[in-house]
Design a protein around this motif. Structure first.
Motif, PDB file in Angstrom:
ATOM      1  N   MET A   1       0.841  -1.178   0.000  1.00  0.00           N
ATOM      2  CA  MET A   1       0.000   0.000   0.000  1.00  0.00           C
ATOM      3  C   MET A   1       0.889   1.245   0.000  1.00  0.00           C
ATOM      4  O   MET A   1       1.915   1.292   0.640  1.00  0.00           O
ATOM      5  CB  MET A   1      -0.908  -0.010   1.224  1.00  0.00           C
ATOM      6  CG  MET A   1      -1.807   1.176   1.287  1.00  0.00           C
ATOM      7  SD  MET A   1      -3.052   0.948   2.566  1.00  0.00           S
ATOM      8  CE  MET A   1      -3.777   2.545   2.512  1.00  0.00           C
ATOM      9  N   VAL A   2       0.447   2.252  -0.714  1.00  0.00           N
ATOM     10  CA  VAL A   2       1.182   3.504  -0.789  1.00  0.00           C
ATOM     11  C   VAL A   2       1.011   4.265   0.524  1.00  0.00           C
ATOM     12  O   VAL A   2      -0.106   4.438   1.002  1.00  0.00           O
ATOM     13  CB  VAL A   2       0.654   4.372  -1.968  1.00  0.00           C
ATOM     14  CG1 VAL A   2       1.341   5.709  -2.008  1.00  0.00           C
ATOM     15  CG2 VAL A   2       0.820   3.635  -3.279  1.00  0.00           C
ATOM     16  N   LYS A   3       2.118   4.684   1.106  1.00  0.00           N
ATOM     17  CA  LYS A   3       2.042   5.476   2.332  1.00  0.00           C
ATOM     18  C   LYS A   3       1.442   6.830   2.001  1.00  0.00           C
ATOM     19  O   LYS A   3       1.768   7.432   0.969  1.00  0.00           O
ATOM     20  CB  LYS A   3       3.422   5.668   2.940  1.00  0.00           C
ATOM     21  CG  LYS A   3       4.001   4.416   3.526  1.00  0.00           C
ATOM     22  CD  LYS A   3       5.342   4.714   4.157  1.00  0.00           C
ATOM     23  CE  LYS A   3       5.949   3.444   4.703  1.00  0.00           C
ATOM     24  NZ  LYS A   3       7.265   3.687   5.307  1.00  0.00           N
ATOM     25  N   ASN A   4       0.565   7.320   2.889  1.00  0.00           N
ATOM     26  CA  ASN A   4      -0.023   8.639   2.728  1.00  0.00           C
ATOM     27  C   ASN A   4      -0.687   8.811   1.359  1.00  0.00           C
ATOM     28  O   ASN A   4      -0.488   9.818   0.683  1.00  0.00           O
ATOM     29  CB  ASN A   4       1.018   9.730   2.964  1.00  0.00           C
ATOM     30  CG  ASN A   4       1.622   9.645   4.341  1.00  0.00           C
ATOM     31  OD1 ASN A   4       0.915   9.483   5.326  1.00  0.00           O
ATOM     32  ND2 ASN A   4       2.930   9.742   4.416  1.00  0.00           N
ATOM     33  N   SER A   5      -1.464   7.824   0.958  1.00  0.00           N
ATOM     34  CA  SER A   5      -2.087   7.862  -0.361  1.00  0.00           C
ATOM     35  C   SER A   5      -3.010   9.065  -0.532  1.00  0.00           C
ATOM     36  O   SER A   5      -3.135   9.587  -1.632  1.00  0.00           O
ATOM     37  CB  SER A   5      -2.824   6.559  -0.654  1.00  0.00           C
ATOM     38  OG  SER A   5      -3.742   6.262   0.374  1.00  0.00           O
ATOM     39  N   ASN A   6      -3.640   9.515   0.571  1.00  0.00           N
ATOM     40  CA  ASN A   6      -4.478  10.702   0.424  1.00  0.00           C
ATOM     41  C   ASN A   6      -3.633  11.927   0.096  1.00  0.00           C
ATOM     42  O   ASN A   6      -4.099  12.857  -0.550  1.00  0.00           O
ATOM     43  CB  ASN A   6      -5.346  10.934   1.666  1.00  0.00           C
ATOM     44  CG  ASN A   6      -4.532  11.275   2.895  1.00  0.00           C
ATOM     45  OD1 ASN A   6      -3.435  10.753   3.089  1.00  0.00           O
ATOM     46  ND2 ASN A   6      -5.073  12.133   3.729  1.00  0.00           N
ATOM     47  N   GLN A   7      -2.354  11.923   0.504  1.00  0.00           N
ATOM     48  CA  GLN A   7      -1.468  13.035   0.154  1.00  0.00           C
ATOM     49  C   GLN A   7      -1.177  13.054  -1.337  1.00  0.00           C
ATOM     50  O   GLN A   7      -0.989  14.118  -1.921  1.00  0.00           O
ATOM     51  CB  GLN A   7      -0.185  12.967   0.964  1.00  0.00           C
ATOM     52  CG  GLN A   7      -0.396  13.296   2.425  1.00  0.00           C
ATOM     53  CD  GLN A   7       0.883  13.182   3.240  1.00  0.00           C
ATOM     54  OE1 GLN A   7       1.934  12.819   2.730  1.00  0.00           O
ATOM     55  NE2 GLN A   7       0.780  13.499   4.514  1.00  0.00           N
TER      56      GLN A   7
END
Length: 107
Positions: free
Chosen positions: A1-7
């Motif tokens: 999973m991509v870290k800080n995907s909302n960023q």
């Protein structure tokens, strides 16, 4: 999973907003803004259909089509002066609420 995907979405949204005044002949995003809300909305619909088609065909392109859909949705938000945080707040309000109850409350 991509870290800080909302960023990632927040950064993309800021880039999209910065293209509002760009030259439509050199920026696809600026050309969408120049075309106006009906054209932007049409593109969101087209990308949604492509995402659905990818899901139904199990072609493996759901992630790619979803990225296109999210991009065009962010353009729509920018054109409508809606910030991602407005959408996140709406989602937070719905968190833990039954989907059926939430839909009933809109009537």
């Amino acid at each position: 999973m991509v870290k800080n995907s909302n960023q990632v979405l927040e950064r993309l949204f800021e880039t999209i907003k910065s293209r509002k005044s760009a030259n439509p002949t050199s920026s696809y995003t600026a050309s969408l803004f120049a075309a106006g809300m009906p054209e932007i909305s049409k593109k969101v619909g087209e990308e949604a259909i492509e995402t659905i088609t990818a899901g139904l065909s199990k072609s493996g392109s759901v992630a790619s089509e979803s990225a296109d859909l999210l991009y065009h949705l962010l353009v729509l938000w920018a054109a409508a002066d809606i910030k991602p945080s407005d959408v996140w707040s709406e989602l937070e309000k719905r968190e833990g609420v039954s989907g059926i109850d939430e839909k009933t409350s809109r009537k």
